[in-house]
Write an enzyme that holds these catalytic residues in place. Sequence first.
Site, PDB file in Angstrom:
ATOM      1  NE  ARG A  65       3.682   9.466  10.638  1.00  0.00           N
ATOM      2  CZ  ARG A  65       4.733   9.725  10.256  1.00  0.00           C
ATOM      3  NH1 ARG A  65       5.133  10.760   9.642  1.00  0.00           N
ATOM      4  NH2 ARG A  65       5.541   8.490   9.796  1.00  0.00           N
ATOM      5  NE  ARG A  85      -7.856   3.275   4.269  1.00  0.00           N
ATOM      6  CZ  ARG A  85      -8.050   2.259   5.299  1.00  0.00           C
ATOM      7  NH1 ARG A  85      -9.136   1.870   5.713  1.00  0.00           N
ATOM      8  NH2 ARG A  85      -6.949   2.118   5.970  1.00  0.00           N
ATOM      9  CE  LYS A 108      -0.669   0.338   5.093  1.00  0.00           C
ATOM     10  NZ  LYS A 108      -0.045   1.633   5.298  1.00  0.00           N
ATOM     11  CG  ASP A 109       3.771   2.166   3.116  1.00  0.00           C
ATOM     12  OD1 ASP A 109       2.643   2.625   3.054  1.00  0.00           O
ATOM     13  OD2 ASP A 109       4.413   1.523   3.786  1.00  0.00           O
ATOM     14  CB  CYS A 144      -0.730   6.294   0.383  1.00  0.00           C
ATOM     15  SG  CYS A 144       0.439   7.235   1.260  1.00  0.00           S
TER      16      CYS A 144
END
Length: 321
Positions: A159, A141, A93-94, A255
């Site tokens: 994070r 998302r 996904k990165d 992303c």
Amino acid sequence: MTSSPAPLGEPAGGPGVLRVGTRGSALALAQSGQIAGRIAGHARTSVDLVTVRTEGDVNLGPLASIGGTGVFVTGVRTALLAGRVDVIVHSLKDLPTAAADGIALASVPVRENPFDALCARDGLTLDTLPSGARVGTGSPRRAAQLLLRRPDLEVVPVRGNVDTRLGLVTSGTVDAVVLAVAGLARLDRTERITQQFGPDEMLPAPAQGALAVEALTIAADDGPFAGALRAVDDQDTRAAVVAERALLSVLEAGCTAPLGAFAAVHDGELALAGTVLAVDGSREIRDEIRGPVADAAEVGAALARRMLSAGAAALLAAPRT
């Protein structure tokens, strides 16, 4: 299996050793080690994990402000192109959707659970969290899909690695965090899950749960580890992530966009669901499509075109805070 840093210009490992480039986080090392072991088993060789620091590891600002797509990728790709490692392993996904010159996606191993999970205090679920509960996530998302279902929640940007985020719940800083099931499983933290979201509740990021093994194009085609790389490639997983990433590419979303997608192969047919949301969860455009596995990229592109016709571009262009 050994692990070593990768000083510039100094090769790691030795003759016959599979040198695997990876980020140095606990999750990256865990997933890279698992896949490296499988590749090395087929190649009948030993493994040296070579850790590489990336911009995403050094700069702890919001992903959207430090570059989003690619911030976890460039450093390890540089090590590959410089010949310091033989292959590199990423969370798929990165990866940027555009191909990188000289680098091939050599393997896409069988996908781990692709979905998201709530890790909350006191065993709470999304439905039982109290009004105003603080839920931590660094993903627009996830935030948008949470607010779509529970607009009364306070979504808190966070994070850090998996244990850092789980620690925010333990300390009472937040009531819950949302994390990928795959990461929790790879770190043996699934006991912290209080609710796993299905695709009807929260669509994952495109290619979430899948890993990408990249190699120099020439090495992927005919290098000493080419056969082993092909042996760990899973065609159904590859087709699914190709469709999801084609959706992402045609929508021209990165992303950090409030966009989710999930594809799976059933009875030889590819089924793909996609969603684009307003960042505050006030609006959602969701659609689904089916098509031939062999046409995975076109299946993803076709769904993206339908979603664009329904107004997805305006949602993706809306400012994000």
